[in-house]
Motif scaffolding. Structure first.
Motif, PDB file in Angstrom:
ATOM      1  N   UNK A  23      12.515 -90.238   5.336  1.00 54.37           N
ATOM      2  CA  UNK A  23      13.472 -89.273   4.821  1.00 54.37           C
ATOM      3  C   UNK A  23      14.177 -88.570   5.961  1.00 54.37           C
ATOM      4  N   UNK A  24      14.994 -87.633   5.609  1.00 48.66           N
ATOM      5  CA  UNK A  24      15.726 -86.860   6.602  1.00 48.66           C
ATOM      6  C   UNK A  24      14.800 -85.793   7.167  1.00 48.66           C
ATOM      7  N   UNK A  25      14.719 -85.722   8.473  1.00 45.66           N
ATOM      8  CA  UNK A  25      13.849 -84.758   9.122  1.00 45.66           C
ATOM      9  C   UNK A  25      14.543 -83.466   9.503  1.00 45.66           C
ATOM     10  N   UNK A  26      15.865 -83.470   9.497  1.00 47.74           N
ATOM     11  CA  UNK A  26      16.590 -82.255   9.842  1.00 47.74           C
ATOM     12  C   UNK A  26      18.083 -82.492   9.812  1.00 47.74           C
ATOM     13  N   UNK A  27      18.812 -81.424   9.780  1.00 45.90           N
ATOM     14  CA  UNK A  27      20.267 -81.440   9.887  1.00 45.90           C
ATOM     15  C   UNK A  27      20.619 -80.408  10.934  1.00 45.90           C
ATOM     16  N   UNK A  28      21.280 -80.841  11.985  1.00 50.63           N
ATOM     17  CA  UNK A  28      21.591 -79.961  13.101  1.00 50.63           C
ATOM     18  C   UNK A  28      23.099 -79.920  13.277  1.00 50.63           C
ATOM     19  N   UNK A  77      24.781 -68.771  15.185  1.00 44.66           N
ATOM     20  CA  UNK A  77      23.706 -69.446  14.464  1.00 44.66           C
ATOM     21  C   UNK A  77      22.794 -68.516  13.673  1.00 44.66           C
ATOM     22  N   UNK A  78      22.462 -67.353  14.208  1.00 42.34           N
ATOM     23  CA  UNK A  78      21.574 -66.442  13.481  1.00 42.34           C
ATOM     24  C   UNK A  78      22.235 -65.933  12.207  1.00 42.34           C
ATOM     25  N   UNK A  79      23.498 -65.544  12.299  1.00 42.51           N
ATOM     26  CA  UNK A  79      24.209 -65.046  11.115  1.00 42.51           C
ATOM     27  C   UNK A  79      24.382 -66.149  10.082  1.00 42.51           C
ATOM     28  N   UNK A  80      24.689 -67.367  10.521  1.00 43.64           N
ATOM     29  CA  UNK A  80      24.879 -68.460   9.575  1.00 43.64           C
ATOM     30  C   UNK A  80      23.547 -68.835   8.918  1.00 43.64           C
ATOM     31  N   UNK A  81      22.461 -68.820   9.678  1.00 47.54           N
ATOM     32  CA  UNK A  81      21.136 -69.074   9.095  1.00 47.54           C
ATOM     33  C   UNK A  81      20.812 -68.038   8.018  1.00 47.54           C
ATOM     34  N   UNK A  82      21.129 -66.781   8.291  1.00 44.60           N
ATOM     35  CA  UNK A  82      20.894 -65.719   7.311  1.00 44.60           C
ATOM     36  C   UNK A  82      21.744 -65.937   6.071  1.00 44.60           C
ATOM     37  N   UNK A 106      19.136 -69.907  -0.464  1.00 38.51           N
ATOM     38  CA  UNK A 106      17.681 -70.021  -0.405  1.00 38.51           C
ATOM     39  C   UNK A 106      17.200 -71.208   0.407  1.00 38.51           C
ATOM     40  N   UNK A 107      17.972 -71.590   1.431  1.00 38.90           N
ATOM     41  CA  UNK A 107      17.578 -72.729   2.257  1.00 38.90           C
ATOM     42  C   UNK A 107      17.536 -72.326   3.726  1.00 38.90           C
ATOM     43  N   UNK A 108      16.763 -73.070   4.478  1.00 36.10           N
ATOM     44  CA  UNK A 108      16.653 -72.841   5.905  1.00 36.10           C
ATOM     45  C   UNK A 108      15.215 -72.609   6.310  1.00 36.10           C
ATOM     46  N   UNK A 165       7.282 -70.845   4.073  1.00 31.72           N
ATOM     47  CA  UNK A 165       7.013 -72.071   4.811  1.00 31.72           C
ATOM     48  C   UNK A 165       6.779 -71.673   6.258  1.00 31.72           C
ATOM     49  N   UNK A 166       6.547 -72.654   7.104  1.00 34.25           N
ATOM     50  CA  UNK A 166       6.418 -72.310   8.517  1.00 34.25           C
ATOM     51  C   UNK A 166       7.779 -71.834   9.025  1.00 34.25           C
ATOM     52  N   UNK A 167       7.823 -71.155  10.151  1.00 38.53           N
ATOM     53  CA  UNK A 167       9.070 -70.534  10.603  1.00 38.53           C
ATOM     54  C   UNK A 167      10.138 -71.514  11.089  1.00 38.53           C
ATOM     55  N   UNK A 168       9.836 -72.799  11.143  1.00 35.71           N
ATOM     56  CA  UNK A 168      10.804 -73.771  11.646  1.00 35.71           C
ATOM     57  C   UNK A 168      11.393 -74.657  10.567  1.00 35.71           C
ATOM     58  N   UNK A 169      10.690 -74.838   9.455  1.00 33.41           N
ATOM     59  CA  UNK A 169      11.160 -75.826   8.486  1.00 33.41           C
ATOM     60  C   UNK A 169      11.425 -75.248   7.107  1.00 33.41           C
TER      61      UNK A 169
END
Length: 127
Positions: free
Chosen positions: A5-10, A16-21, A28-30, A40-44
């Motif tokens: 499957x897909x492991x990530x989208x970069x 980046x911080x504002x867009x992640x928020x 509800x994703x990120x 979830x864990x802080x990375x996935x």
């Protein structure tokens, strides 16, 4: 096949911080998100299993903006409620009857603050 499957989208972002928020608050994703609203864990981002479309488009497609190399398609449930929730947060979405079909499902489109196209896809109930 060794790929599961897909492991990530970069992708690049001006802030980046504002867009992640923005993605976390509006969709509800990120990092740290789960489908049930848990942690979830802080990375996935923990997602539900299901179909993923992987499809290169012609360079001159008009399916999404010509100045963008990609469009994010998110598989959702409760499309109408999500579109209503986005509207209350001031996020404009677009719906067109011709985008929807019983075979493929229902769609809505929006853009993140950096102008990246996002397509919301609610597959048919039997998919």
């Amino acid at each position: 096949m060794p790929v599961h499957g897909i492991g990530g989208l970069f992708f690049r972002a001006r802030d980046p911080d504002a867009l992640s928020t923005w993605y976390r608050d509006h969709l509800g994703i990120g990092a740290g998100c789960t489908p049930d609203g848990g942690d979830s864990d802080p990375w996935s981002w923990r997602t539900e299993g299901g179909p993923v479309v992987f499809a290169p488009f012609k360079a001159d497609t008009d399916y999404f903006a010509a100045d963008k190399q990609w469009m994010l398609n998110l598989r959702v449930s409760g499309l109408d409620a999500l579109v209503d929730s986005l509207a209350t947060k001031g996020v404009a979405t677009e719906r067109r009857a011709e985008w929807d079909s019983p075979e493929t499902g229902r769609f809505a489109r929006l853009h993140d603050p950096d102008g990246n196209a996002i397509e919301l896809w609610e597959p048919p109930a039997d998919a």
